[in-house]
Motif scaffolding. Structure first.
Motif, PDB file in Angstrom:
ATOM      1  N   CYS A 288      17.959  36.725   1.896  1.00  0.00           N
ATOM      2  CA  CYS A 288      18.827  36.867   0.719  1.00  0.00           C
ATOM      3  C   CYS A 288      20.299  36.615   1.055  1.00  0.00           C
ATOM      4  N   ASN A 289      20.587  36.484   2.330  1.00  0.00           N
ATOM      5  CA  ASN A 289      21.978  36.325   2.762  1.00  0.00           C
ATOM      6  C   ASN A 289      22.427  34.872   2.588  1.00  0.00           C
ATOM      7  N   PRO A 290      23.554  34.623   1.906  1.00  0.00           N
ATOM      8  CA  PRO A 290      24.013  33.242   1.720  1.00  0.00           C
ATOM      9  C   PRO A 290      24.668  32.650   2.966  1.00  0.00           C
ATOM     10  N   HIS A 291      24.778  33.426   4.035  1.00  0.00           N
ATOM     11  CA  HIS A 291      25.394  32.959   5.270  1.00  0.00           C
ATOM     12  C   HIS A 291      24.373  32.977   6.407  1.00  0.00           C
ATOM     13  N   PRO A 292      24.588  32.179   7.462  1.00  0.00           N
ATOM     14  CA  PRO A 292      23.630  32.167   8.569  1.00  0.00           C
ATOM     15  C   PRO A 292      23.573  33.508   9.287  1.00  0.00           C
ATOM     16  N   SER A 293      22.357  34.026   9.427  1.00  0.00           N
ATOM     17  CA  SER A 293      22.145  35.296  10.112  1.00  0.00           C
ATOM     18  C   SER A 293      20.882  35.194  10.954  1.00  0.00           C
ATOM     19  N   PHE A 294      20.933  35.777  12.126  1.00  0.00           N
ATOM     20  CA  PHE A 294      19.741  35.791  12.973  1.00  0.00           C
ATOM     21  C   PHE A 294      19.870  36.901  14.010  1.00  0.00           C
ATOM     22  N   MET A 295      18.723  37.279  14.562  1.00  0.00           N
ATOM     23  CA  MET A 295      18.684  38.251  15.650  1.00  0.00           C
ATOM     24  C   MET A 295      18.369  37.516  16.944  1.00  0.00           C
ATOM     25  N   PHE A 296      18.952  37.991  18.040  1.00  0.00           N
ATOM     26  CA  PHE A 296      18.667  37.375  19.332  1.00  0.00           C
ATOM     27  C   PHE A 296      18.696  38.447  20.416  1.00  0.00           C
ATOM     28  N   THR A 297      18.093  38.117  21.551  1.00  0.00           N
ATOM     29  CA  THR A 297      18.038  39.061  22.664  1.00  0.00           C
ATOM     30  C   THR A 297      19.133  38.729  23.675  1.00  0.00           C
ATOM     31  N   SER A 298      19.303  39.621  24.644  1.00  0.00           N
ATOM     32  CA  SER A 298      20.312  39.395  25.690  1.00  0.00           C
ATOM     33  C   SER A 298      19.964  38.196  26.557  1.00  0.00           C
ATOM     34  N   ASP A 299      18.716  37.731  26.500  1.00  0.00           N
ATOM     35  CA  ASP A 299      18.316  36.523  27.231  1.00  0.00           C
ATOM     36  C   ASP A 299      18.532  35.255  26.406  1.00  0.00           C
ATOM     37  N   GLY A 300      18.942  35.422  25.150  1.00  0.00           N
ATOM     38  CA  GLY A 300      19.196  34.264  24.305  1.00  0.00           C
ATOM     39  C   GLY A 300      18.044  33.876  23.403  1.00  0.00           C
ATOM     40  N   ASP A 301      16.919  34.577  23.485  1.00  0.00           N
ATOM     41  CA  ASP A 301      15.792  34.252  22.605  1.00  0.00           C
ATOM     42  C   ASP A 301      16.134  34.605  21.157  1.00  0.00           C
ATOM     43  N   ILE A 302      15.973  33.630  20.248  1.00  0.00           N
ATOM     44  CA  ILE A 302      16.306  33.831  18.842  1.00  0.00           C
ATOM     45  C   ILE A 302      15.073  34.348  18.113  1.00  0.00           C
ATOM     46  N   LYS A 303      15.211  35.487  17.470  1.00  0.00           N
ATOM     47  CA  LYS A 303      14.085  36.125  16.780  1.00  0.00           C
ATOM     48  C   LYS A 303      14.172  35.849  15.280  1.00  0.00           C
ATOM     49  N   THR A 304      14.278  36.880  14.499  1.00  0.00           N
ATOM     50  CA  THR A 304      14.337  36.740  13.041  1.00  0.00           C
ATOM     51  C   THR A 304      15.568  35.955  12.617  1.00  0.00           C
ATOM     52  N   LYS A 305      15.386  35.023  11.681  1.00  0.00           N
ATOM     53  CA  LYS A 305      16.500  34.195  11.207  1.00  0.00           C
ATOM     54  C   LYS A 305      16.246  33.771   9.770  1.00  0.00           C
ATOM     55  N   ASN A 306      17.341  33.542   9.020  1.00  0.00           N
ATOM     56  CA  ASN A 306      17.165  33.059   7.657  1.00  0.00           C
ATOM     57  C   ASN A 306      17.178  31.533   7.637  1.00  0.00           C
ATOM     58  N   ASP A 307      16.899  30.946   6.470  1.00  0.00           N
ATOM     59  CA  ASP A 307      16.785  29.485   6.374  1.00  0.00           C
ATOM     60  C   ASP A 307      18.096  28.795   6.727  1.00  0.00           C
ATOM     61  N   ILE A 308      19.224  29.381   6.301  1.00  0.00           N
ATOM     62  CA  ILE A 308      20.524  28.769   6.603  1.00  0.00           C
ATOM     63  C   ILE A 308      20.766  28.776   8.100  1.00  0.00           C
ATOM     64  N   ALA A 309      20.323  29.837   8.771  1.00  0.00           N
ATOM     65  CA  ALA A 309      20.519  29.926  10.218  1.00  0.00           C
ATOM     66  C   ALA A 309      19.730  28.854  10.955  1.00  0.00           C
ATOM     67  N   ILE A 310      18.597  28.440  10.417  1.00  0.00           N
ATOM     68  CA  ILE A 310      17.781  27.416  11.084  1.00  0.00           C
ATOM     69  C   ILE A 310      18.558  26.114  11.211  1.00  0.00           C
ATOM     70  N   SER A 311      19.112  25.624  10.096  1.00  0.00           N
ATOM     71  CA  SER A 311      19.887  24.374  10.140  1.00  0.00           C
ATOM     72  C   SER A 311      21.197  24.572  10.890  1.00  0.00           C
ATOM     73  N   PHE A 312      21.803  25.760  10.753  1.00  0.00           N
ATOM     74  CA  PHE A 312      23.028  26.090  11.484  1.00  0.00           C
ATOM     75  C   PHE A 312      22.792  25.983  12.990  1.00  0.00           C
ATOM     76  N   LEU A 313      21.718  26.600  13.471  1.00  0.00           N
ATOM     77  CA  LEU A 313      21.418  26.605  14.903  1.00  0.00           C
ATOM     78  C   LEU A 313      21.015  25.225  15.405  1.00  0.00           C
ATOM     79  N   GLU A 314      20.283  24.483  14.598  1.00  0.00           N
ATOM     80  CA  GLU A 314      19.896  23.132  15.006  1.00  0.00           C
ATOM     81  C   GLU A 314      21.121  22.275  15.277  1.00  0.00           C
ATOM     82  N   ASP A 315      22.119  22.410  14.417  1.00  0.00           N
ATOM     83  CA  ASP A 315      23.318  21.586  14.559  1.00  0.00           C
ATOM     84  C   ASP A 315      24.234  22.103  15.668  1.00  0.00           C
ATOM     85  N   TRP A 316      24.457  23.407  15.707  1.00  0.00           N
ATOM     86  CA  TRP A 316      25.405  23.993  16.671  1.00  0.00           C
ATOM     87  C   TRP A 316      24.803  24.165  18.060  1.00  0.00           C
ATOM     88  N   ASN A 317      23.565  24.614  18.097  1.00  0.00           N
ATOM     89  CA  ASN A 317      22.942  25.009  19.363  1.00  0.00           C
ATOM     90  C   ASN A 317      21.953  23.970  19.907  1.00  0.00           C
TER      91      ASN A 317
END
Length: 251
Positions: free
Chosen positions: A10-39
């Motif tokens: 429901c969040n209009p901004h990129p949001s996601f959870m990650f671990t101290s090792d960098g593993d990305i867990k729960t994420k919203n749809d905006i975060a998927i495209s955000f991470l693909e481009d940035w990361n």
């Protein structure tokens, strides 16, 4: 985890959870495209980006921005537990472009300009090229510093005093002018005249500080004062004996 996923979706901004090792867990749809481009992927943060996010979490700096999909995001990282973190990014493209346009227009003026966050005890969020030249720091260095780091005998010691200071400026016709002493990167100092105002940007109050180097002005004023003193001291007073002798001759 499902509750987080529903909130993220429901969040209009990129949001996601990650671990101290960098593993990305729960994420919203905006975060998927955000991470693909940035990361480069949306499964694991690369070492560089993990360090950036952990840096923000450890220091709480509010002026770090990420460019993704031609948009600028200012973000916050919240520690959920020892191993999990939450990323929340806000799109500040419009605000950044507005601020950049403002600073580009005045970047070449002869006065230094500092935009500081009054809610983080004067953390610098933008400076113009003259300010950097005055102090001998790069812009990037200054954006990790507080105003107190460059002012000798700075008189605001904590957040409570900063809040009272901002309120006082607002009630005094919007600005105050004061003389201060600035400290350069090499440790040398120089006198300045500061004009301080409070401006609202991005729905938040900031202190806008215009700084003028007054070294030459003070030197000229001292030279004029010295000339007056020299003229006064070189004028020979007429002695009482000389006056009596003058009066006797006329008698």
């Amino acid at each position: 985890m499902d509750d987080f996923k529903r909130i993220f979706d429901c969040n209009p901004h990129p949001s996601f959870m990650f671990t101290s090792d960098g593993d990305i867990k729960t994420k919203n749809d905006i975060a998927i495209s955000f991470l693909e481009d940035w990361n480069g992927n949306n499964e694991k943060l690369n070492d560089k980006n993990l360090k950036i996010l952990m840096y923000q979490n450890n220091l709480g700096l509010q002026n770090i921005e990420i460019l993704s999909l031609e948009k600028y995001y200012r973000f916050e990282v919240i520690r959920l537990n020892d191993n999990e973190f939450c990323f929340y990014g806000s799109n500040v493209t419009f605000q950044k472009n507005t601020a950049d346009t403002l600073f580009n227009l005045i970047d070449d003026v002869h006065e230094g300009l500092f935009l500081v966050d009054i809610h983080t005890e004067g953390l610098m969020v933008e400076v113009n090229s003259t300010a950097a030249k005055y102090l001998g720091y790069s812009r990037e260095e200054l954006l990790t510093m507080h105003l107190k780091d460059v002012i000798v005998d700075f008189d605001l010691n904590d957040q409570k005093e900063w809040t009272a200071h901002a309120a006082q400026i607002k009630t005094r016709m919007g600005s105050i002018t004061k003389i201060a002493e600035f400290k350069r990167k090499d440790g040398s100092t120089f006198p300045v005249e500061m004009v301080v105002t409070i401006k609202q940007l991005m729905e938040k109050d900031y202190q806008l500080t215009l700084v003028r180097d007054i070294t030459d002005r003070l030197a000229e004023e001292k030279e004029k004062e010295d000339m007056k003193m020299n003229m006064f001291s070189s004028a020979k007073p007429v002695s009482y004996t000389h006056l009596r002798a003058h009066e006797t001759r006329h008698d």
